[in-house]
Design an enzyme around this catalytic site. Structure first.
Site, mmCIF file in Angstrom:
data_model
loop_
_atom_site.group_PDB
_atom_site.id
_atom_site.type_symbol
_atom_site.label_atom_id
_atom_site.label_comp_id
_atom_site.label_asym_id
_atom_site.label_seq_id
_atom_site.Cartn_x
_atom_site.Cartn_y
_atom_site.Cartn_z
ATOM 1 N N SER A 7 -0.321 -8.523 -8.727
ATOM 2 C CA SER A 7 1.117 -8.788 -8.741
ATOM 3 C C SER A 7 1.875 -7.482 -8.930
ATOM 4 O O SER A 7 1.702 -6.791 -9.932
ATOM 5 C CB SER A 7 1.470 -9.747 -9.888
ATOM 6 O OG SER A 7 2.872 -9.756 -10.055
ATOM 7 N N HIS A 30 0.664 -9.960 -4.365
ATOM 8 C CA HIS A 30 1.517 -11.026 -4.916
ATOM 9 C C HIS A 30 2.902 -10.452 -5.224
ATOM 10 O O HIS A 30 3.037 -9.484 -5.972
ATOM 11 C CB HIS A 30 0.855 -11.566 -6.185
ATOM 12 C CG HIS A 30 1.533 -12.749 -6.791
ATOM 13 N ND1 HIS A 30 1.342 -14.047 -6.349
ATOM 14 C CD2 HIS A 30 2.381 -12.840 -7.836
ATOM 15 C CE1 HIS A 30 2.045 -14.878 -7.098
ATOM 16 N NE2 HIS A 30 2.697 -14.174 -8.014
ATOM 17 N N ASP A 32 6.564 -11.264 -6.682
ATOM 18 C CA ASP A 32 7.328 -12.207 -7.504
ATOM 19 C C ASP A 32 8.823 -12.060 -7.250
ATOM 20 O O ASP A 32 9.435 -11.052 -7.613
ATOM 21 C CB ASP A 32 7.037 -11.953 -8.989
ATOM 22 C CG ASP A 32 5.652 -12.421 -9.390
ATOM 23 O OD1 ASP A 32 5.326 -13.593 -9.091
ATOM 24 O OD2 ASP A 32 4.906 -11.637 -9.984
ATOM 25 N N MET A 34 12.438 -13.324 -8.186
ATOM 26 C CA MET A 34 13.129 -14.028 -9.282
ATOM 27 C C MET A 34 14.632 -13.863 -9.121
ATOM 28 O O MET A 34 15.104 -12.774 -8.800
ATOM 29 C CB MET A 34 12.701 -13.444 -10.628
ATOM 30 C CG MET A 34 11.204 -13.476 -10.873
ATOM 31 S SD MET A 34 10.835 -12.910 -12.546
ATOM 32 C CE MET A 34 9.040 -12.811 -12.462
ATOM 33 N N HIS A 63 5.814 -15.344 -4.178
ATOM 34 C CA HIS A 63 5.987 -16.397 -5.185
ATOM 35 C C HIS A 63 7.469 -16.471 -5.525
ATOM 36 O O HIS A 63 8.002 -15.589 -6.199
ATOM 37 C CB HIS A 63 5.130 -16.030 -6.415
ATOM 38 C CG HIS A 63 5.287 -16.957 -7.568
ATOM 39 N ND1 HIS A 63 4.841 -16.647 -8.840
ATOM 40 C CD2 HIS A 63 5.813 -18.201 -7.656
ATOM 41 C CE1 HIS A 63 5.102 -17.649 -9.663
ATOM 42 N NE2 HIS A 63 5.705 -18.604 -8.970
ATOM 43 N N MET A 65 10.382 -17.651 -7.443
ATOM 44 C CA MET A 65 10.895 -18.282 -8.676
ATOM 45 C C MET A 65 12.407 -18.295 -8.569
ATOM 46 O O MET A 65 13.117 -17.555 -9.257
ATOM 47 C CB MET A 65 10.389 -17.492 -9.893
ATOM 48 C CG MET A 65 8.907 -17.748 -10.164
ATOM 49 S SD MET A 65 8.150 -16.473 -11.170
ATOM 50 C CE MET A 65 7.798 -15.267 -9.893
ATOM 51 N N MET A 134 0.816 -22.402 -12.795
ATOM 52 C CA MET A 134 1.252 -21.317 -13.684
ATOM 53 C C MET A 134 0.511 -21.428 -15.006
ATOM 54 O O MET A 134 0.474 -22.504 -15.624
ATOM 55 C CB MET A 134 2.760 -21.399 -13.934
ATOM 56 C CG MET A 134 3.648 -21.086 -12.737
ATOM 57 S SD MET A 134 3.383 -19.466 -11.993
ATOM 58 C CE MET A 134 3.701 -18.357 -13.365
ATOM 59 N N ASP A 172 -1.806 -18.075 -12.059
ATOM 60 C CA ASP A 172 -0.905 -16.926 -12.195
ATOM 61 C C ASP A 172 -0.361 -16.884 -13.611
ATOM 62 O O ASP A 172 0.276 -17.840 -14.065
ATOM 63 C CB ASP A 172 0.235 -17.080 -11.171
ATOM 64 C CG ASP A 172 1.222 -15.927 -11.201
ATOM 65 O OD1 ASP A 172 0.956 -14.899 -11.849
ATOM 66 O OD2 ASP A 172 2.282 -16.076 -10.546
HETATM 67 C C1 DX5 Z 1 5.163 -14.352 -13.921
HETATM 68 C C2 DX5 Z 1 4.733 -13.954 -12.533
HETATM 69 C C3 DX5 Z 1 3.374 -13.388 -12.477
HETATM 70 C C4 DX5 Z 1 3.219 -12.088 -13.244
HETATM 71 C C5 DX5 Z 1 1.840 -12.106 -13.821
HETATM 72 O O1 DX5 Z 1 6.268 -15.188 -13.866
HETATM 73 O O2 DX5 Z 1 4.754 -15.076 -11.668
HETATM 74 O O3 DX5 Z 1 2.944 -13.204 -11.135
HETATM 75 O O4 DX5 Z 1 3.348 -10.935 -12.478
HETATM 76 O O5 DX5 Z 1 1.688 -11.001 -14.649
HETATM 77 P P1 DX5 Z 1 0.447 -10.926 -15.639
HETATM 78 O O6 DX5 Z 1 -0.808 -10.946 -14.812
HETATM 79 O O7 DX5 Z 1 0.656 -9.632 -16.350
HETATM 80 O O8 DX5 Z 1 0.536 -12.112 -16.544
HETATM 81 ZN ZN ZN Z 2 3.769 -14.843 -9.689
#
Ligand code: DX5
Ligand code: ZN
Length: 227
Positions: A7, A30, A32, A34, A63, A65, A134, A172
């Site tokens: 990620s 990956h 993220d 947000m 991903h 969010m 999650m 994740d």
């Molecule tokens: C959290 C993200 C994850 C995050 C995971 O909301 O969706 O993808 O990057 O990070 P680690 O592996 O450090 O928990």
């Molecule tokens: Zn994620």
């Protein structure tokens, strides 16, 4: 074989192209996304996904969010994502959205926050290419893995077997050398790791080590016996 998706949330955002190269050999990158509404954090959007997809050969696992996933998710396919994950909690019409993502040429995936059960979605699973469970509350990297999610991973793996689906099961949040074997044993086959990869001195070696641990745990897992 287990798939490891680093990620980039834990990478240096000012050097994303180099950070993507640092994990060549990973299955997917990956990403993220947000929006500061669905989760209390703001990261990146379509233009950066578009730039990143041109800067790396590793396929992008986006991903989302974000709220109003129905409206925004298709743009991430157009931006070059190979897989787009929307949250069940943020999609008004998940079947229509999954079909749209697939029709545009990407893998369609749906994510569940820790308090969202899998059971109401059993009949939707054939519409998906991946289900993301999650293992932290979404929003931030570096959080502690939630062991209380292991039963949901097991139940989801049972549903996948029961229906004979080719559905990938991703975890994740808090996935590291200390927790990945538990996830694999419970039934996960795609592993997102942020801090465990980008916090390591050698991110590419961290990817290989995680894959090794997951493969050994999978080989010993009851759910994978007939694979
Ligand atoms: C959290 C993200 C994850 C995050 C995971 O909301 O969706 O993808 O990057 O990070 P680690 O592996 O450090 O928990
Ligand atoms: Zn994620």
């Amino acid at each position: 074989m287990a798939q490891i998706n680093p990620s980039i949330l834990s990478a240096d955002f000012a050097r994303l192209a180099e950070e993507a190269k640092a994990v060549e050999g990973a299955d997917w990158l990956h990403v993220d996304v947000m929006d500061n509404h669905f989760v209390p954090n703001l990261t990146l959007g379509v233009p950066i996904v578009e730039a990143l997809s041109k800067a790396t050969d590793t396929p992008l696992d986006c991903h989302l969010m974000i709220e109003d996933a129905d409206r925004w998710a298709p743009s991430y396919v157009e931006a070059g994502a190979g897989s787009v994950t929307f949250h069940a909690e943020a999609a008004a019409a998940p079947v229509r959205l999954a079909r749209e993502i697939r029709a545009k040429g990407a893998r369609a995936s749906m994510a569940l926050k820790p308090a969202t059960p899998i059971e109401p979605y059993e009949d939707l699973l054939p519409e998906l290419d991946m289900l993301l469970i999650m293992t932290v509350e979404p929003g931030f990297g570096g959080q502690a893995f939630l062991d209380i999610m292991l039963p949901k991973i097991r139940r989801t793996r049972e549903l996948i077997s029961k229906h004979g689906l080719e559905l990938w099961l991703q975890v994740d949040g808090g996935v590291s050398a200390a927790t990945i074997e538990r996830c694999a044993e419970a039934g996960a086959d795609v592993f997102v790791a942020g801090s465990a990869v980008y916090g390591a001195a050698d991110p590419a070696a961290a990817v290989r080590d995680l894959r090794g641990l997951a493969d050994v745990a999978t080989a010993a897992a009851p759910w994978a016996c007939d694979h």
